[in-house]
Design a protein around this motif. Structure first.
Motif, PDB file in Angstrom:
ATOM      1  N   ARG A   1      -2.332 -25.869   5.012  1.00 48.16           N
ATOM      2  CA  ARG A   1      -1.716 -24.553   4.969  1.00 48.16           C
ATOM      3  C   ARG A   1      -2.470 -23.596   5.880  1.00 48.16           C
ATOM      4  N   ASP A   2      -1.740 -23.006   6.803  1.00 42.97           N
ATOM      5  CA  ASP A   2      -2.323 -22.060   7.747  1.00 42.97           C
ATOM      6  C   ASP A   2      -2.299 -20.673   7.116  1.00 42.97           C
TER       7      ASP A   2
ATOM      8  N   VAL B   1       3.565 -33.116  10.262  1.00 41.19           N
ATOM      9  CA  VAL B   1       4.985 -32.784  10.154  1.00 41.19           C
ATOM     10  C   VAL B   1       5.133 -31.362   9.619  1.00 41.19           C
ATOM     11  N   PRO B   2       5.831 -30.468  10.328  1.00 41.22           N
ATOM     12  CA  PRO B   2       6.020 -29.111   9.815  1.00 41.22           C
ATOM     13  C   PRO B   2       6.904 -29.108   8.580  1.00 41.22           C
ATOM     14  N   SER B   3       6.695 -28.124   7.728  1.00 43.83           N
ATOM     15  CA  SER B   3       7.412 -28.096   6.451  1.00 43.83           C
ATOM     16  C   SER B   3       8.905 -27.841   6.615  1.00 43.83           C
ATOM     17  N   HIS B   4       9.330 -27.329   7.793  1.00 41.74           N
ATOM     18  CA  HIS B   4      10.770 -27.106   7.980  1.00 41.74           C
ATOM     19  C   HIS B   4      11.489 -28.354   8.495  1.00 41.74           C
ATOM     20  N   ASP B   5      10.776 -29.471   8.642  1.00 41.66           N
ATOM     21  CA  ASP B   5      11.405 -30.725   9.048  1.00 41.66           C
ATOM     22  C   ASP B   5      12.455 -31.127   8.011  1.00 41.66           C
TER      23      ASP B   5
ATOM     24  N   GLY C   1       3.169 -21.662   7.334  1.00 41.22           N
ATOM     25  CA  GLY C   1       2.453 -22.524   8.265  1.00 41.22           C
ATOM     26  C   GLY C   1       2.041 -23.841   7.633  1.00 41.22           C
ATOM     27  N   VAL C   2       2.868 -24.400   6.785  1.00 37.16           N
ATOM     28  CA  VAL C   2       2.530 -25.634   6.078  1.00 37.16           C
ATOM     29  C   VAL C   2       2.891 -26.841   6.934  1.00 37.16           C
TER      30      VAL C   2
ATOM     31  N   GLY D   1      11.507 -32.611  -0.623  1.00 39.72           N
ATOM     32  CA  GLY D   1      10.876 -31.502  -1.334  1.00 39.72           C
ATOM     33  C   GLY D   1       9.373 -31.588  -1.207  1.00 39.72           C
ATOM     34  N   LEU D   2       8.758 -30.472  -0.881  1.00 38.43           N
ATOM     35  CA  LEU D   2       7.306 -30.460  -0.678  1.00 38.43           C
ATOM     36  C   LEU D   2       6.565 -30.834  -1.953  1.00 38.43           C
TER      37      LEU D   2
END
Length: 636
Positions: free
Chosen positions: A240-241, A216-220, A250-251, A227-228
């Motif tokens: 993390r990319d 799941v991308p962090s901007h979902d 790129g999380v 909250g991450l």
């Protein structure tokens, strides 16, 4: 044959007796990376001596000083170490004499007769140093690099041997290698490389997608709600990319199940709070529920604002207005846009806190809790007639009659087709075209049929009714709507063009060979955004006879749903139409009863809240339903 001597006699010269020489052949780039070189010399020592010649006075006598003909950057690095008090100013420096006849040739040979190290070998060397016990910080200090740069090089140095060999042989580019470095799982790298290595070109984005499939991308929006940090605290894994360019770094989240559980727990907690507040029927779901359309917004009273809340609301309103005026005049930065959103969210929260619902409403109505685009959403509604149990509360008993006949306090909108301003109409048409382009770009099979359809019409009917213009003409949406470039639809198509531009050859003569090297599926991915950019949804009102519009047929075939691409807000609609048209919109959305009396800004804001999540659209944006008969009549 004369034998040569390889050994060059060396001697030491105090550093403060050395100076740059005008005969040094390097004239450009003398200052490049000198601090980094100084860091390296401090840890590794001076690996190569300096080539010097004596400095003579006007009489031709030695002065005891020496000019550095070879090694000017090394001299600058040594002087920098002296300046930083890490080296004595008279530190002995190993030097060798350059013959007068070789002052130019020797310096040129040193710079030209060397082969730069291949990046792949450098990355492996960084990984080897790490394996020998040097930590990231120590490596960074030795080479004058940032810790992040060291981490990137270490990650590349630990790629699978097959990928490193491909990088050395130029079978893959460095961006592709960086894409594979999103994971340190060598087996996964080799598995994906085996799938893509035979292609004419390898898209780094595709590689990343294949290696992070199911994550799941962090901007979902689920991540935005939880909250991450909370997700990680609950034990969720994160990837993390290091090479990502986006602000999120790129999380991606590797445990979607845990994320969904946390989201549902937060939604359920809000549902429990509503039940404790007296709402007897509470629906909790991840997505907006289908049966919400069977309800209209429940009426409520407002409690007076406290002095502090009223003062804060005034401050926020002034800040909001100032930012809006600034945006219209000169535009806003990303930070200012975020501030504007934060102000609007706080205003909404202050106003929502004053809303009070009667016990009868809480008994008969239903509260919906779900995850919306803006985060956790709560919609309180009363059932429409015929949907659920008849309403019996005194405060609500006449709602059905009011819906049919209206009341003195209700708006009595003119149910004739509203006349919108030319500017707003043009903007809505631009949004519709942009959304249709985005849908066609997502459907390569439809794009292919539009091309064939246009060619058939051009051959048999002159092409005057085509939707996709094979000439490559693109509608000027920016002229109709200056903010269209900020929409998700335009951004999506633009990103698809950018990816294609990164992949296609630069010379036009190479385009056809490149296309012939692709398989059919890859050609379709190239075709779709190209065709999409030529699509024009036209200016017809599809709600007034969709069967007569070819563009409406394409929209139906594309299953275009404008609620995915446009939202009625104060800025996009309600603040730009009359109060009668606002009342008509609320009535069409089934969100009444609604009173249009009062200040226009307040009426517009209230309407935007009521209509939110009802799926209402202006007539210009309503898409005809997908129907085989309509598609046939449209010519597709």
């Amino acid at each position: 044959m004369t034998k040569i001597t390889l050994n060059t006699e060396t001697f030491t010269v105090p550093l403060d007796k050395l100076e740059p020489d005008e005969r040094n052949v390097r004239l450009t780039g003398r200052e490049i990376d000198v601090p980094e070189l100084a860091h390296n010399i401090a840890h590794e020592g001076l690996l190569h001596g300096l080539g010097v010649r004596p400095v003579l006075n006007d009489s031709g006598e030695p002065t005891g000083r020496y000019g550095v003909v070879i090694g000017g950057r090394r001299l600058a690095a040594l002087k920098l170490l002296v300046k930083k008090q890490r080296l004595a100013k008279d530190e002995p420096v190993t030097c060798f004499a350059v013959k007068p006849a070789a002052l130019t040739s020797a310096g040129l040979a040193e710079n030209l007769q060397r082969v730069p190290m291949h990046p792949a070998d450098a990355y492996v060397a960084f990984a080897r140093m790490s394996g020998e016990g040097l930590c990231d910080a120590e490596i960074a200090v030795r080479f004058g690099l940032s810790p992040t740069t060291v981490q990137k090089r270490l990650r590349l140095g630990r790629l699978s041997p097959a990928l490193l060999d491909a990088l050395r042989a130029n079978r893959i580019s460095e961006p592709v290698a960086q894409a594979f470095a999103i994971t340190d799982d060598v087996e996964a790298q080799d598995r994906i490389f085996a799938k893509v290595q035979g292609r004419a070109w390898i898209d780094p984005a595709v590689v990343r997608a294949m290696l992070t499939e199911g994550e799941v991308p962090s901007h979902d929006r689920r991540v935005a709600l939880i909250g991450l940090a909370a997700y990680e605290q609950a034990g969720g894994g994160v990837r993390r990319d290091l090479f990502a360019d986006d602000a999120g770094g790129g999380v991606t989240l590797t445990d979607p199940g845990l994320l969904d559980r946390l989201v549902l727990e937060k939604l359920a907690a809000e549902g429990d709070r509503l039940r404790a507040d007296g709402w007897q029927d509470v629906s909790v779901s991840m997505m907006p529920p289908e049966d919400i359309r069977g309800f209209y917004a429940a009426p409520f009273d407002r409690e007076p604002l406290s002095e502090d809340a009223d003062r804060r609301l005034t401050e926020l309103s002034e800040q909001y207005d100032a930012l809006v005026e600034q945006g219209e005049a000169e535009g806003l930065t990303d930070e200012e846009e975020e501030r504007l959103d934060a102000i609007q969210a706080e205003i909404t929260a202050i106003e929502a806190a004053t809303e009070t619902y009667s016990d009868a409403t809480k008994t008969v109505g239903r509260a919906f809790v779900f995850l919306g685009d803006g985060g956790l959403r709560v919609v309180r509604g009363l059932p429409r007639a015929g949907q659920t149990t008849p309403q019996t509360a005194d405060e609500i008993g006449s709602a059905e009659e009011d819906d049919e006949h209206g009341t003195d306090d209700q708006a009595k909108p003119d149910h004739k087709k509203p006349v919108l301003s030319a500017t707003l109409t043009a903007e809505l048409q631009a949004h519709r075209t942009a959304a249709l382009q985005a849908r066609v770009a997502q459907m390569p099979d439809l794009a292919l049929r539009l091309v064939v359809h246009s060619l058939l019409l051009c051959r048999s009917h002159g092409g005057y009714r085509t939707v996709a213009k094979i000439s490559g003409y693109e509608p000027n949406l920016q002229q109709a709507c200056r903010t269209i470039a900020d929409t998700e639809a335009v951004r999506m198509v633009s990103e698809m063009h950018d990816r294609r531009g990164d992949q296609e050859p630069g010379e036009h003569a190479d385009l056809l060979p490149w296309l012939l090297s692709l398989d059919n599926a890859e050609v379709l991915t190239v075709l779709a955004p190209l065709v999409a950019s030529t699509v024009d949804a036209g200016c017809e009102d599809w709600s007034q006879g969709a069967g007569r519009s070819l563009a409406a047929g394409v929209a139906a075939a594309a299953r275009l749903d404008m609620t995915e691409w446009w939202t009625p807000t104060v800025e996009t609609y309600f603040g730009r139409v009359t109060k009668a048209q606002i009342g008509l919109a609320v009535a069409e959305a089934g969100a009444g009863p609604f009173n249009t009396e009062g200040k226009k800004a307040e009426v517009a804001a209230a309407a935007a809240r009521l209509v939110a999540d009802t799926g209402w659209l202006p007539a210009m944006l309503r898409t005809p339903p997908a129907d085989n008969g309509e598609a046939a009549n449209s010519g597709l």
